[in-house]
Enzyme design. Structure first.
Site, PDB file in Angstrom:
ATOM      1  N   CYS A   1      43.530  38.476  35.450  1.00 11.69           N
ATOM      2  CA  CYS A   1      43.581  37.046  35.772  1.00 11.69           C
ATOM      3  C   CYS A   1      44.026  36.157  34.601  1.00 11.69           C
ATOM      4  O   CYS A   1      44.946  35.356  34.769  1.00 11.69           O
ATOM      5  CB  CYS A   1      42.237  36.548  36.302  1.00 11.69           C
ATOM      6  SG  CYS A   1      41.235  37.771  37.125  1.00 11.69           S
TER       7      CYS A   1
ATOM      8  N   ARG B   1      37.951  49.273  31.774  1.00 14.41           N
ATOM      9  CA  ARG B   1      36.546  48.858  31.752  1.00 14.41           C
ATOM     10  C   ARG B   1      35.699  50.020  31.287  1.00 14.41           C
ATOM     11  O   ARG B   1      35.972  51.168  31.629  1.00 14.41           O
ATOM     12  CB  ARG B   1      36.084  48.404  33.144  1.00 14.41           C
ATOM     13  CG  ARG B   1      36.791  47.151  33.586  1.00 14.41           C
ATOM     14  CD  ARG B   1      36.309  46.685  34.941  1.00 14.41           C
ATOM     15  NE  ARG B   1      37.267  45.720  35.476  1.00 14.41           N
ATOM     16  CZ  ARG B   1      37.295  45.293  36.718  1.00 14.41           C
ATOM     17  NH1 ARG B   1      36.395  45.737  37.573  1.00 14.41           N
ATOM     18  NH2 ARG B   1      38.196  44.424  37.118  1.00 14.41           N
TER      19      ARG B   1
ATOM     20  N   GLN C   1      45.489  47.910  39.282  1.00 14.28           N
ATOM     21  CA  GLN C   1      45.112  47.091  40.437  1.00 14.28           C
ATOM     22  C   GLN C   1      46.306  46.485  41.165  1.00 14.28           C
ATOM     23  O   GLN C   1      47.248  46.022  40.540  1.00 14.28           O
ATOM     24  CB  GLN C   1      44.268  45.900  39.949  1.00 14.28           C
ATOM     25  CG  GLN C   1      42.806  46.170  39.802  1.00 14.28           C
ATOM     26  CD  GLN C   1      42.085  44.912  39.356  1.00 14.28           C
ATOM     27  OE1 GLN C   1      42.581  44.175  38.500  1.00 14.28           O
ATOM     28  NE2 GLN C   1      40.923  44.662  39.920  1.00 14.28           N
TER      29      GLN C   1
ATOM     30  N   ASP D   1      47.041  43.663  42.089  1.00 11.20           N
ATOM     31  CA  ASP D   1      46.492  42.336  41.806  1.00 11.20           C
ATOM     32  C   ASP D   1      47.495  41.226  42.093  1.00 11.20           C
ATOM     33  O   ASP D   1      48.697  41.415  41.929  1.00 11.20           O
ATOM     34  CB  ASP D   1      46.096  42.276  40.328  1.00 11.20           C
ATOM     35  CG  ASP D   1      44.878  41.403  40.114  1.00 11.20           C
ATOM     36  OD1 ASP D   1      44.412  40.789  41.098  1.00 11.20           O
ATOM     37  OD2 ASP D   1      44.394  41.327  38.970  1.00 11.20           O
TER      38      ASP D   1
ATOM     39  N   HIS E   1      47.498  36.590  42.048  1.00 11.33           N
ATOM     40  CA  HIS E   1      46.787  35.308  42.004  1.00 11.33           C
ATOM     41  C   HIS E   1      47.632  34.254  42.686  1.00 11.33           C
ATOM     42  O   HIS E   1      48.829  34.149  42.408  1.00 11.33           O
ATOM     43  CB  HIS E   1      46.452  34.947  40.556  1.00 11.33           C
ATOM     44  CG  HIS E   1      45.492  35.925  39.955  1.00 11.33           C
ATOM     45  ND1 HIS E   1      45.914  37.049  39.288  1.00 11.33           N
ATOM     46  CD2 HIS E   1      44.144  35.991  40.017  1.00 11.33           C
ATOM     47  CE1 HIS E   1      44.857  37.759  38.928  1.00 11.33           C
ATOM     48  NE2 HIS E   1      43.763  37.150  39.358  1.00 11.33           N
TER      49      HIS E   1
ATOM     50  N   LYS F   1      33.603  34.840  48.027  1.00 12.35           N
ATOM     51  CA  LYS F   1      34.647  35.835  48.298  1.00 12.35           C
ATOM     52  C   LYS F   1      34.351  36.591  49.583  1.00 12.35           C
ATOM     53  O   LYS F   1      33.229  36.583  50.069  1.00 12.35           O
ATOM     54  CB  LYS F   1      34.734  36.830  47.142  1.00 12.35           C
ATOM     55  CG  LYS F   1      33.408  37.544  46.894  1.00 12.35           C
ATOM     56  CD  LYS F   1      33.508  38.626  45.842  1.00 12.35           C
ATOM     57  CE  LYS F   1      32.140  39.284  45.661  1.00 12.35           C
ATOM     58  NZ  LYS F   1      32.152  40.495  44.883  1.00 12.35           N
TER      59      LYS F   1
ATOM     60  N   HIS G   1      42.096  35.109  44.167  1.00  7.39           N
ATOM     61  CA  HIS G   1      42.293  36.439  43.568  1.00  7.39           C
ATOM     62  C   HIS G   1      42.271  37.430  44.721  1.00  7.39           C
ATOM     63  O   HIS G   1      41.358  37.392  45.546  1.00  7.39           O
ATOM     64  CB  HIS G   1      41.136  36.841  42.636  1.00  7.39           C
ATOM     65  CG  HIS G   1      40.815  35.869  41.547  1.00  7.39           C
ATOM     66  ND1 HIS G   1      41.005  36.164  40.229  1.00  7.39           N
ATOM     67  CD2 HIS G   1      40.279  34.643  41.584  1.00  7.39           C
ATOM     68  CE1 HIS G   1      40.604  35.148  39.491  1.00  7.39           C
ATOM     69  NE2 HIS G   1      40.153  34.213  40.287  1.00  7.39           N
TER      70      HIS G   1
HETATM   71 ZN   LIG Z   1      41.831  37.805  39.278  1.00  5.88          ZN
END
Ligand SMILES: [Zn+2]
Ligand SMILES: [Zn+2]
Length: 629
Positions: free
Chosen positions: A299, A328, A346, A348, A350, A434, A480
């Site tokens: 992000c 992580r 990911q 991912d 945004h 979420k 997200h």
């Molecule tokens: Zn994010």
């Protein structure tokens, strides 16, 4: 009917006593740890002079059956704690002594909670007010326990011992290691057998097992734990998923970006990852007097791209997408194949939008999920609207107004779509509500595969805004999302979901050419070239074909291709060479057919480009017509 119905927990717990009694009858010097119930039975931690092996489990079961037959009653006695310690010392049960002394000094819950066994022991006071504990005896076996139990050992239900593992006393590697014997326990034989069958299927479908056969990934200690290496076959699946996402996201107006895997400490202080998320991050790398961190999330990098140029209300929404690699720190005990790793990639993106665009954008993201789920035939899933728990003030920002407003946007979006969902308080992210997508795999295990979050915090932390039509700067809202989750978890799921039988468009090898003997090799090469150069739209740029050139006999070659779960096999012999055709066999057992290369190519092209599996489709049609009869 009997008037006495012990509940299943009591049966399982009593069965653990009976197993310990059986172990004691076979290993008279056995020492015992704790023996709690599990979701399908129980376990007991034991220490014997030699080692208990898989072969011993049957012996223990036989001894248990003997005890069951004898219908020994569970008799209880209450004794002062100090007497119980003396008794356990005299029986050489150091772990029980340890439990009792811990209990005596620290009180019950703290000790027993850490041992997962709330029945292990607890202190009461006797009539005189002195601390006392209860002992239960079954046959010769005496155990510390709070109960309750079944009336006698004949009522412990149907059981089977199914697993052995190592377990450190009180979960601490500095303590002695005991052996943990796992047992299944059910009311009747049918339930027990169903569970045995389910566990068998679990083993067969285990993604770690299938990935090894199909050569998907490799874990190597010299690289590091939880850091998978993707093999060429695994890479095919990753690339096809990325190609799929790219095509779907293109239609929804996303733009691809690429960002580095590390960033300065300052960025993560701004995002709030430091210090709140520090425990889950790798230690920093020092460079020119500054600390750089491996990123735990993408992000902040995307936020900096949004900020890199001024935005007007006409530019929104801005949708930035990236298959982003993150790191992580997962505890080594939690690592599990591809399901739980320390580095992952990911799906991912945004979405930066105006308030009045949020609902529409959120709907589009949920619809994208639905498209994927339909494609992968994921039918068993549920959605949860995760909300804050205002009682936990330190866990959630106290911007009540924004919480309510954003949660309302999600509710309206979900209602408009007509999808059912549940609301759960206390499950939200720190920065906003979420939707969690929880899927059930073929064997009934549930896990969160992706989330779609509405974020009103990042815009203020990062000053993410746009120039409104009045000329005033306004904050955006950030969505997200990662519908395909991470490559690691999603591919682990797909392996189990398909049992390794990937549909043609995802299969690492789509066609295996099997020449019957060496004199058919030249024709095999010719067929290979025609398939290889056929124009097919997919990530690998064409069909994925291999020739089995080994000296094995044809039957063995076919078996090998079946083990590799290759969807199509082409058997080439004299007849095929003479007629310039191929003999096609599908993995599903669909009858082999003689066809021309052109016909085969057009079928494979259609299957790959439409991501439809024709053999599966034909199976379903047959089933349906049977139902209609
Ligand atoms: Zn994010
Ligand atoms: Zn008990």
């Amino acid at each position: 009917m009997s008037d006495h119905h012990p509940d299943i927990e009591t049966m399982r717990h009593s069965c653990a006593h009976v197993m310990a009694a059986a172990v004691q009858s076979l290993w008279p010097n056995a020492q015992f740890g704790v023996g709690p119930t599990t979701e399908n039975g129980f376990y007991y931690d034991v220490l014997v002079e030699d080692t208990i092996t898989e072969d011993d489990l049957a012996k223990i079961e036989t001894a248990m059956r003997k005890i069951k037959k004898k219908k020994h009653p569970f008799t209880v006695s209450s004794v002062p704690t100090d007497d119980a310690i003396a008794l356990m010392e005299s029986m050489t049960q150091p772990f029980k002594v340890d439990l009792l002394s811990l209990l005596k000094h620290k009180g019950s819950t703290a000790v027993t909670k850490s041992l997962d066994d709330d029945k292990a022991v607890s202190i009461d006071t006797d009539a005189s007010g002195a601390p006392s504990v209860t002992l239960y005896q079954t046959g010769q076996f005496i155990d510390l326990c709070r109960g309750p139990h079944v009336r006698h050992s004949g009522e412990i239900g149907q059981f089977k011992l199914h697993k052995l593992a190592g377990a450190y006393w009180r979960g601490d590697e500095k303590n002695p290691q005991l052996q943990r014997i796992y047992g299944l326990c059910f009311e009747d034989k049918e339930q027990l057998e169903a569970e045995i069958e389910r566990l068998e299927q679990l083993k067969l479908r285990d993604h770690r097992r299938l990935a090894k056969i199909l050569k998907i990934y490799h874990l190597d200690d010299e690289i590091g734990r939880g850091l998978p290496l993707w093999l060429p076959n695994g890479m095919v699946i990753r690339q096809e998923l990325e190609y799929l996402a790219q095509r779907c996201e293109r239609q929804d107006g996303y733009r691809n970006v690429a960002t580095p895997h590390i960033a300065k400490e300052k960025l993560y202080v701004k995002s709030g990852h430091l210090p709140y998320y520090k425990e889950d991050m790798y230690h920093p790398i020092e460079l020119d007097g500054e600390n750089y961190y491996l990123r735990p999330m993408n992000c902040p990098h995307h936020h900096m791209i949004y900020k890199s140029s001024p935005r007007s209300y006409r530019d929104l929404p801005v949708r930035l997408t990236e298959w982003g690699q993150v790191y992580r720190y997962e505890k080594s005990g939690a690592l599990n194949g591809l399901m739980r790793v320390r580095g992952f990639c990911q799906n991912d993106a945004h979405i930066y939008c105006r308030y009045d665009q949020t609902k529409e954008e959120f709907i589009k993201v949920i619809q994208l999920h639905a498209r994927y789920y339909e494609l992968f035939e994921i039918t068993d899933f549920r959605m949860i609207l995760a909300l804050p728990d205002y009682e936990c003030a330190n866990k959630y920002s106290d911007d009540r107004e924004n919480w309510e407003k954003t949660a309302q946007v999600i509710r309206e979006a979900m209602d408009e779509l007509g999808y059912p969902y549940e609301e759960e308080e206390g499950e939200a992210a720190f920065y906003g509500p979420k939707i969690d997508f929880i899927i059930k795999n073929v064997l009934g295990t549930e896990y969160t595969i992706s989330t779609c979050q509405l974020d009103f915090m990042a815009p203020s932390r990062f000053e993410l805004d746009y120039r409104g039509d009045s000329g005033k700067q306004e904050p955006v809202l950030v969505i997200h999302r990662a519908p395909l989750g991470t490559h690691e978890r999603f591919i682990a799921f797909l392996l189990e979901h398909y049992g390794g039988n990937f549909p043609t468009w995802l299969a690492p090898c789509q066609v295996k050419i099997i020449p019957i003997s060496d004199r058919h090799l030249a024709y095999a090469e010719e067929v290979y070239q025609r398939l290889f150069s056929a124009e097919v739209h997919c990530a690998s740029g064409g069909l994925r074909v291999e020739i089995d050139k080994s000296s094995e006999r044809m039957q063995k070659k076919i078996r090998n291709a079946q083990l590799e779960k290759v969807p199509y096999m082409l058997i080439l012999g004299d007849q095929e060479v003479a007629s310039e055709t191929v003999n096609m066999r599908h993995r599903s057992g669909e009858q082999s057919a003689q066809m021309t290369c052109e016909d085969l190519i057009s079928r494979l092209k259609q299957e790959t480009e439409s991501r439809m599996d024709f053999s599966r489709a034909s199976v379903t049609c047959a089933d349906e017509s049977k139902d209609n009869e």
